[in-house]
Scaffold this active site. Structure first.
Site, PDB file in Angstrom:
ATOM      1  CD  GLU A  52      18.065  36.874  63.973  1.00 14.86           C
ATOM      2  OE1 GLU A  52      19.477  36.640  63.507  1.00 14.86           O
ATOM      3  OE2 GLU A  52      17.271  38.189  64.230  1.00 14.86           O
TER       4      GLU A  52
ATOM      5  N   GLY B  18      39.976  47.769  40.102  1.00 13.20           N
ATOM      6  CA  GLY B  18      39.361  48.538  38.468  1.00 13.20           C
ATOM      7  C   GLY B  18      38.567  49.855  39.101  1.00 13.20           C
TER       8      GLY B  18
ATOM      9  CG  HIS C 179      14.047  -0.543  48.437  1.00 15.24           C
ATOM     10  ND1 HIS C 179      13.929   0.287  48.749  1.00 15.24           N
ATOM     11  CD2 HIS C 179      14.665  -1.471  49.120  1.00 15.24           C
ATOM     12  CE1 HIS C 179      14.072  -0.356  50.194  1.00 15.24           C
ATOM     13  NE2 HIS C 179      14.662  -1.170  50.280  1.00 15.24           N
TER      14      HIS C 179
HETATM   15  P1  FAD Z   1      32.535  38.087  45.692  1.00 12.48           P
HETATM   16  O1  FAD Z   1      32.982  36.308  45.788  1.00 12.48           O
HETATM   17  O2  FAD Z   1      33.238  38.233  47.235  1.00 12.48           O
HETATM   18  O3  FAD Z   1      33.723  38.724  44.415  1.00 12.48           O
HETATM   19  C1  FAD Z   1      34.137  39.858  44.224  1.00 12.48           C
HETATM   20  C2  FAD Z   1      35.736  39.203  43.842  1.00 12.48           C
HETATM   21  O4  FAD Z   1      35.711  41.513  43.432  1.00 12.48           O
HETATM   22  C3  FAD Z   1      36.239  39.735  45.236  1.00 12.48           C
HETATM   23  O5  FAD Z   1      37.733  38.803  45.787  1.00 12.48           O
HETATM   24  C4  FAD Z   1      36.926  41.303  45.758  1.00 12.48           C
HETATM   25  O6  FAD Z   1      38.507  40.866  45.748  1.00 12.48           O
HETATM   26  C5  FAD Z   1      36.575  41.605  43.908  1.00 12.48           C
HETATM   27  N1  FAD Z   1      36.946  43.061  44.056  1.00 12.48           N
HETATM   28  C6  FAD Z   1      36.104  43.894  44.770  1.00 12.48           C
HETATM   29  N2  FAD Z   1      35.933  45.294  43.827  1.00 12.48           N
HETATM   30  C7  FAD Z   1      37.176  45.004  42.855  1.00 12.48           C
HETATM   31  C8  FAD Z   1      37.415  45.818  42.029  1.00 12.48           C
HETATM   32  N3  FAD Z   1      37.313  47.606  42.555  1.00 12.48           N
HETATM   33  N4  FAD Z   1      38.427  45.324  41.408  1.00 12.48           N
HETATM   34  C9  FAD Z   1      39.143  44.404  41.275  1.00 12.48           C
HETATM   35  N5  FAD Z   1      38.564  43.449  41.857  1.00 12.48           N
HETATM   36  C10 FAD Z   1      37.603  43.709  43.138  1.00 12.48           C
HETATM   37  N6  FAD Z   1      27.266  30.728  49.006  1.00 12.48           N
HETATM   38  C11 FAD Z   1      26.971  29.755  48.641  1.00 12.48           C
HETATM   39  O7  FAD Z   1      26.131  29.822  47.783  1.00 12.48           O
HETATM   40  N7  FAD Z   1      26.649  29.086  49.290  1.00 12.48           N
HETATM   41  C12 FAD Z   1      27.404  29.198  50.056  1.00 12.48           C
HETATM   42  O8  FAD Z   1      27.802  27.537  50.887  1.00 12.48           O
HETATM   43  C13 FAD Z   1      28.113  29.652  51.052  1.00 12.48           C
HETATM   44  N8  FAD Z   1      28.818  29.536  52.018  1.00 12.48           N
HETATM   45  C14 FAD Z   1      29.044  31.228  51.932  1.00 12.48           C
HETATM   46  C15 FAD Z   1      29.968  31.153  53.479  1.00 12.48           C
HETATM   47  C16 FAD Z   1      30.908  32.157  54.361  1.00 12.48           C
HETATM   48  C17 FAD Z   1      31.765  32.103  54.952  1.00 12.48           C
HETATM   49  C18 FAD Z   1      30.682  33.290  53.246  1.00 12.48           C
HETATM   50  C19 FAD Z   1      31.109  34.424  53.721  1.00 12.48           C
HETATM   51  C20 FAD Z   1      29.609  33.316  51.714  1.00 12.48           C
HETATM   52  C21 FAD Z   1      29.636  31.906  51.538  1.00 12.48           C
HETATM   53  N9  FAD Z   1      28.209  32.099  50.568  1.00 12.48           N
HETATM   54  C22 FAD Z   1      27.898  30.949  50.205  1.00 12.48           C
HETATM   55  C23 FAD Z   1      28.065  33.276  49.575  1.00 12.48           C
HETATM   56  C24 FAD Z   1      29.182  33.099  48.546  1.00 12.48           C
HETATM   57  O9  FAD Z   1      30.741  33.424  49.212  1.00 12.48           O
HETATM   58  C25 FAD Z   1      29.267  34.677  47.843  1.00 12.48           C
HETATM   59  O10 FAD Z   1      27.571  34.789  47.281  1.00 12.48           O
HETATM   60  C26 FAD Z   1      30.089  34.685  46.280  1.00 12.48           C
HETATM   61  O11 FAD Z   1      30.623  34.681  46.780  1.00 12.48           O
HETATM   62  C27 FAD Z   1      29.560  35.950  45.650  1.00 12.48           C
HETATM   63  O12 FAD Z   1      30.449  35.747  44.251  1.00 12.48           O
HETATM   64  P2  FAD Z   1      30.460  37.404  43.829  1.00 12.48           P
HETATM   65  O13 FAD Z   1      31.431  37.316  42.737  1.00 12.48           O
HETATM   66  O14 FAD Z   1      29.560  38.149  43.415  1.00 12.48           O
HETATM   67  O15 FAD Z   1      31.446  38.008  44.520  1.00 12.48           O
HETATM   68  P1  AMP Z   2      21.982  36.945  57.168  1.00 12.36           P
HETATM   69  O1  AMP Z   2      21.599  38.426  56.476  1.00 12.36           O
HETATM   70  O2  AMP Z   2      20.871  35.969  56.890  1.00 12.36           O
HETATM   71  O3  AMP Z   2      23.084  36.460  57.291  1.00 12.36           O
HETATM   72  O4  AMP Z   2      21.254  36.571  58.526  1.00 12.36           O
HETATM   73  C1  AMP Z   2      22.038  38.224  60.099  1.00 12.36           C
HETATM   74  C2  AMP Z   2      21.563  38.138  60.533  1.00 12.36           C
HETATM   75  O5  AMP Z   2      22.025  38.738  62.336  1.00 12.36           O
HETATM   76  C3  AMP Z   2      19.250  38.755  60.912  1.00 12.36           C
HETATM   77  O6  AMP Z   2      19.131  37.393  61.233  1.00 12.36           O
HETATM   78  C4  AMP Z   2      19.345  39.541  61.712  1.00 12.36           C
HETATM   79  O7  AMP Z   2      18.373  40.078  62.229  1.00 12.36           O
HETATM   80  C5  AMP Z   2      20.327  39.718  62.925  1.00 12.36           C
HETATM   81  N1  AMP Z   2      21.533  40.768  63.414  1.00 12.36           N
HETATM   82  C6  AMP Z   2      21.380  42.100  63.160  1.00 12.36           C
HETATM   83  N2  AMP Z   2      21.744  42.656  64.276  1.00 12.36           N
HETATM   84  C7  AMP Z   2      22.386  42.090  65.368  1.00 12.36           C
HETATM   85  C8  AMP Z   2      21.742  42.572  66.415  1.00 12.36           C
HETATM   86  N3  AMP Z   2      22.693  43.659  66.383  1.00 12.36           N
HETATM   87  N4  AMP Z   2      21.931  41.585  67.744  1.00 12.36           N
HETATM   88  C9  AMP Z   2      20.897  40.056  67.184  1.00 12.36           C
HETATM   89  N5  AMP Z   2      21.288  40.238  66.004  1.00 12.36           N
HETATM   90  C10 AMP Z   2      21.081  40.876  64.900  1.00 12.36           C
END
Ligand code: FAD
Ligand code: AMP
Length: 477
Positions: free
Chosen positions: A210, A121, A450
């Site tokens: 880090e 979209g 408890h």
């Molecule tokens: P997203 O989940 O990124 O969804 C956006 C969607 O929009 C995507 O599926 C994408 O394909 C679609 N999209 C993008 N552009 C377009 C377009 N132009 N047209 C159609 N579709 C489109 N958060 C937590 O709260 N707890 C956790 O434990 C946690 N663990 C995480 C672990 C990992 C490894 C990662 C990477 C993230 C984690 N997060 C966690 C963060 C969390 O996943 C995100 O904050 C959350 O998914 C954000 O939701 P959103 O709906 O904003 O975006």
């Molecule tokens: P977050 O944004 O919480 O997912 O954390 C990402 C972390 O990666 C931050 O704490 C950054 O300081 C760290 N970071 C970013 N670039 C580098 C780099 N080149 N080497 C080591 N740490 C990095």
């Protein structure tokens, strides 16, 4: 053909799908556009369900079980034979959990009468949305309101370009088919620590590099210190002030260089995870004349109620300012839908819970002690450890503590911070208390069951005034 809908949601992640469902519940006609193809199939659920919260927690839980078994249950009087690991089976279970949940979201959209369009979209001028399907003709949809929910993607850094399954981002780190003997992680953020923990528990020697000189900068210092100590004890080699300056693959191994106060260092890893943060997805989302502006960091600019710079256009979740968390995206989605339907809606940005799903878990809500002091509060704190809690001892899971931060003038709770068993669930006690404006005394006067882990919450509240029962307290009142 021109389609029409009261609401068009671009993005079907936790923010987008919750917005779509709430709008449909409120009687609006809704189209949700989501383009994600996950493992060959169109998928709703966004980052969270497909490559984020859920698969990471599936692997955290599997790896925790393995690690627990490996450590042995002899002291519980339980004996068993050799423990082994089948990574393919572990990954297949994770994939099944993801499939179940993403399939469930598809069912929820269908059941709520929401049209899911599979493709991309783009917002045009005048609240029109261009839809480009995976197959077929481009069409334009006329929308009453638009909710932008395109989420975020991992930041790539030029010093460590991704290479196949050797230098990977968080998505690649969820798909390893074997346990790397030596694993490097760039970034000691939540994602780096969780994924580092998964592979460390499964047997990798993990080094976390880090750049910052503080660990978990956003957390209360007492919690951050305890978390660093605990994870280090578990085997994570966390090196602060270590800025990665280069990473490349040589003969199948990842050679990494980094800089700290002592100079330049090098390390060789079997794999490297780049977990240096995420950035909003705006490419292809907005036409040049859409009228929607971005802020200086590249997020869609919104007000406190997620209104973008064009009337009738909202933006939510990882695409806008604030913590990149699924629950924040979800509540913003619900708020946007309710505002569109003409309801009164608010979101309390002061009380967004943070959780790190390591073991023990780490969670906090509200102000840290340092933040509260910086904001000018006359702060009092109370802390109580799980070490002497009957239930935690019985479960042999008694590391960590609960800490409360309160305003000594009004007795109002300002923050709750937990490292310990079930912290991610326990923290909701603080959320509920603070949403209702509770005082420390309110918690002190309650009768906690408890033996439960929650008794530590009660004792921490008592400790604020030197009244914890199962500790010798110096403060008296
Ligand atoms: P997203 O989940 O990124 O969804 C956006 C969607 O929009 C995507 O599926 C994408 O394909 C679609 N999209 C993008 N552009 C377009 C377009 N132009 N047209 C159609 N579709 C489109 N958060 C937590 O709260 N707890 C956790 O434990 C946690 N663990 C995480 C672990 C990992 C490894 C990662 C990477 C993230 C984690 N997060 C966690 C963060 C969390 O996943 C995100 O904050 C959350 O998914 C954000 O939701 P959103 O709906 O904003 O975006
Ligand atoms: P977050 O944004 O919480 O997912 O954390 C990402 C972390 O990666 C931050 O704490 C950054 O300081 C760290 N970071 C970013 N670039 C580098 C780099 N080149 N080497 C080591 N740490 C990095």
């Amino acid at each position: 053909m021109t389609q029409k809908a009261d609401v068009v949601v671009i993005g079907g992640g936790p923010g987008g799908y919750e917005a779509a469902i709430r709008a449909a519940q409120l009687g609006l006609s809704v189209i949700c556009i989501e383009r994600r193809i996950h493992k060959g199939k169109p998928a709703l659920g966004g980052t969270c369900l497909n490559v984020g919260c859920i698969p990471s927690k599936a692997l955290l839980d599997s790896s925790h079980k393995y690690h627990d078994l490996k450590a042995g249950y002899a002291k519980h009087g339980i004996q068993f034979g050799e423990v082994s690991i089948d990574i393919a089976a572990m990954q297949a279970r994770k994939d099944k959990v993801v499939d179940t949940l993403t399939g469930g979201i598809a069912g929820l959209l269908k059941g709520n009468g929401i049209t899911w369009l599979q493709g991309s979209g783009k917002l045009l001028a005048g609240k029109r949305v261009e839809f480009t399907p995976h197959e077929g003709e481009i069409e334009v949809i006329e929308a009453g309101s638009v909710i932008l929910a395109s989420g975020s993607k991992p930041i790539e850094i030029p010093v460590a370009p991704l290479v196949d399954d050797l230098i990977v981002d968080s998505t690649g780190a969820l798909e390893f088919t074997s346990v790397p003997a030596r694993l490097g992680v760039i970034g000691a953020g939540v994602i780096g620590l969780e994924l580092g923990s998964v592979w460390s528990r499964l047997g990798s020697e993990v080094v976390v590099l880090e750049a910052l000189d503080v660990f978990l900068a956003a957390a209360d210092r007492a919690i951050a210190k305890e978390t660093q100590k605990t994870l280090t004890k578990q085997g994570l080699d966390i090196r602060l002030s270590a800025r990665v300056t280069g990473a490349k693959v040589v003969d199948g191994k990842v050679h990494v260089t980094y800089q700290d106060a002592a100079g330049e260092h090098s390390e060789v890893f079997d794999r490297l995870i780049v977990a240096v943060g995420r950035r909003p997805v705006t490419a292809g989302l907005l036409s040049v004349d859409s009228g929607v502006s971005l802020d200086e960091r590249g997020f869609v600019h919104v007000d406190g109620q997620c209104r973008a710079s064009v009337p009738g256009v909202y933006a939510i979740g990882d695409l806008v300012r604030g913590p990149m968390l699924a629950h924040k995206a979800m509540e913003e989605g619900v708020m946007a839908a309710e505002l569109i339907a003409g309801h009164h809606a608010r979101f309390n940005y002061d009380l967004v819970i943070s959780v790190i799903y390591t073991h023990p878990e780490v969670a906090w809500v509200g102000l840290s002690e340092e933040r509260a002091k910086a904001e000018g509060f006359d702060v009092k704190t109370g802390q109580f450890a799980f070490a002497v809690n009957g239930r935690a001892l019985a479960a042999d899971d008694n590391a960590g503590f609960v800490k409360f931060v309160a305003d000594s003038k009004t007795d109002r709770l300002l923050g709750m911070h937990v490292i310990g068993p079930g912290a991610g669930d326990m923290i909701h006690q603080g959320l509920i208390a603070m949403e209702f404006g509770a005082s420390v005394e309110d918690l002190q006067l309650m009768c906690f069951a408890h033996p439960t882990l929650s008794e530590v919450v009660h004792e921490a509240a008592l400790a604020v005034d030197g009244r914890a029962i199962h500790a010798i307290q110096r403060k008296r009142k």
